[in-house]
Design an enzyme around this catalytic site. Structure first.
Site, PDB file in Angstrom:
ATOM      1  N   ASP A 150     -14.295  -5.852  -4.247  1.00 22.23           N
ATOM      2  CA  ASP A 150     -14.419  -5.844  -2.785  1.00 22.23           C
ATOM      3  C   ASP A 150     -15.811  -6.371  -2.448  1.00 22.23           C
ATOM      4  OD1 ASP A 150     -11.935  -4.709  -2.684  1.00 22.23           O
ATOM      5  OD2 ASP A 150     -12.640  -2.663  -2.318  1.00 22.23           O
TER       6      ASP A 150
ATOM      7  N   ASP B  88       0.866  -1.178   0.000  1.00 22.64           N
ATOM      8  CA  ASP B  88       0.000   0.000   0.000  1.00 22.64           C
ATOM      9  C   ASP B  88       0.898   1.222   0.000  1.00 22.64           C
ATOM     10  OD1 ASP B  88      -2.268  -1.524   0.057  1.00 22.64           O
ATOM     11  OD2 ASP B  88      -2.579  -1.359   2.213  1.00 22.64           O
TER      12      ASP B  88
END
Lengths: 218, 283
Positions: B130, B11
């Protein structure tokens, strides 16, 4: 030291994403220049034929840039060429991906779909087992990203095999022409050594390729 | 036979790795390129970089980060987070990504998936999904039980994870990055029911994501049908390397790729181990 590095040439096609290829050769100390037209293909010491996208788009680009005959002459003459992924597929006569489209036809045979029931695209690492006589292709794990493949090695070529719903041609070589269905530029240290081996065979050694080839790694 | 991929996830915000990293041999643990190179050295099969920048400057920095990673690493790189258009994808691919992951933008305009696949090839196009459990999850109709959410799980879409993944395959996606929002950051393992529900509907590869805290979770994900397993926490927050995890997987009978070639493979000969793994010929 700009200018002191050996230069090889890459065939640019609109569909090819070649940042990884450029980076891999850069790490090996080689300058990669675009191959602008048939004369440069003819004169170059070593030519890379990359390519992603469809068989049709790849061949259309070859024709529109007038490169078909120049590439054919290089491959037929066994002069240094590294064909990657779609670059390998267009060496064949045709592909099920684009029926009716003629390939470079320097390798006899056709490219087809994987058998039903396997994961498509083939995306990931697979074992490559080359013919023991291969000079550049070696056993190891290679990274693939493809939906089509050749099921048989063309006559006159030495093959390397992988398995995905049955054996297919993972790579092949003839003279100084090396073709990989996999992506050597994304195949880690093993892939880097393969590129170094091809550069060496092509008469384009660098300090980095000598280090890799002499270290015995991979 | 394809070898399951172990994929560390980075990330990145404003050009720096967000989560804490404790590799002692890294001079600068916040440098994405240094961390990526370390993961490759450990045997990572692929890397995913998610840009979580919130600003335009941060997103521009992400392009630089992709270039820096590409110069260092010789394994595949998937970039997601800020990819909202063909132009964004072209930018990331030009900088050195091998694949782009699209999420919200694909939900808002599914034709983006088809356009990306048409222009760059399916092998470049990952759709990140997601998924959140709905109350009836795991009951008689499990395929109806996961909702697709966007914007970090804050917005419902009305789509079901299994149907949306099939649609993505139809549109030309080459891979699904399937994240369980319920499990993300929890560390209780992947949502295996979700994995199985999506697996039944698509033949393109699936990367399992969200919830892995140790190697057994990766093993469970692979057994449930994932082709690749993504993890951040295991490699970031613990003193476990990719090589450690691969050794554990190999000892449990999974095929793994050795980092440097055939010699020194944790599982011995690569011919010897796959038969015991979940990727055997029966599937």
């Amino acid at each position: 030291m700009p200018g002191s590095r050996p230069v090889i040439h890459v065939v640019r096609t609109p569909t090819a994403n070649i940042a990884s290829v450029l980076a891999a050769f850069d790490r090996l100390g080689v300058e990669v220049a675009p191959a602008e037209g048939p004369d440069m293909i003819e004169r170059s010491g070593a030519v890379v034929l990359p390519g992603v996208g469809s068989f049709d788009a790849g061949m259309r680009s070859m024709r529109e840039n007038g490169l078909v005959e120049a590439i054919r002459r290089r491959v037929d003459g066994g002069r240094p060429v590294l064909a990657i992924c779609l670059g390998m597929q267009i060496l064949f006569e045709s592909s099920e991906e684009s029926p009716g489209v003629e390939g470079l036809a320097v390798a006899a045979g056709t490219v087809g779909r994987f058998p039903a029931g396997v994961r498509v695209p083939q995306m990931g690492w697979n074992l490559v087992k080359p013919d023991p006589s291969c000079r550049v292709l070696r056993p190891g794990h290679a990274y693939y990203a493809n939906s089509f493949r050749a099921a048989a090695t063309p006559p006159g070529w030495l093959g390397a095999w992988s398995e995905h719903g049955g054996p297919f041609v993972g790579g092949m070589e003839r003279g100084s022409v090396v073709a990989c269905q996999f992506h050597p530029e994304l195949s880690g240290a093993w892939g880097a050594r393969l590129l170094a081996g091809w550069l060496d065979l092509s008469g384009v050694p660098t300090p980095a390729t000598r280090d890799l080839l002499e270290s015995g790694a991979c | 036979m394809l070898i399951p991929r172990i994929i560390p996830c980075l990330d990145v915000r404003d050009g720096r790795v967000v989560k804490g990293v404790r590799f002692q041999n890294l001079r600068d643990a916040g440098d994405p390129a240094a961390l990526a190179a370390e993961y490759e050295r450990q045997g990572a099969d692929e890397l995913v970089m998610l840009d979580v920048s919130a600003t335009a400057d941060g997103r521009r920095a992400a392009v630089e980060t992709v270039s820096a990673l590409r110069r260092r690493i010789s394994i595949p790189l998937t970039v997601g987070g800020g990819v909202r258009s063909e132009a964004d994808a072209a930018c990331m691919l030009g900088a050195g990504a091998d694949k782009v992951a699209v999420n919200t933008a694909a939900v808002e305009d599914p034709s983006l998936v088809a356009r990306l696949a048409g222009r760059f090839g399916s092998q470049c196009v990952v759709v990140a999904i997601d998924a959140a459990r709905t109350p009836d999850a795991g009951e008689a109709e499990p395929s109806m039980s996961w909702a697709v959410v966007v914007r970090a799980g804050t917005r419902a879409t009305g789509l079901r994870a299994d149907a949306w993944s099939r649609e993505c395959q139809r549109l030309g996606a080459g891979e699904i990055l399937l994240t369980s929002i319920d499990r993300d950051g929890v560390g209780s393992g992947y949502d295996l029911d979700l994995l199985r529900a999506v697996r039944r509907g698509v033949r393109i590869p699936i990367i399992a994501s969200g919830g892995a805290a140790h190697w057994e979770h990766l093993a469970e994900g692979l057994t449930a049908g994932a082709d690749a397993v993504l993890a951040a926490t295991i490699f970031h927050d613990r003193i476990r390397t990719v090589a450690d995890v691969k050794r554990d997987l190999a000892s449990a009978g999974f095929a793994v790729r050795a980092a440097g070639g055939l010699e020194g493979s944790p599982g011995g000969s690569p011919d010897a181990s796959p038969a015991a793994g979940p990727r055997g010929g029966a599937r």
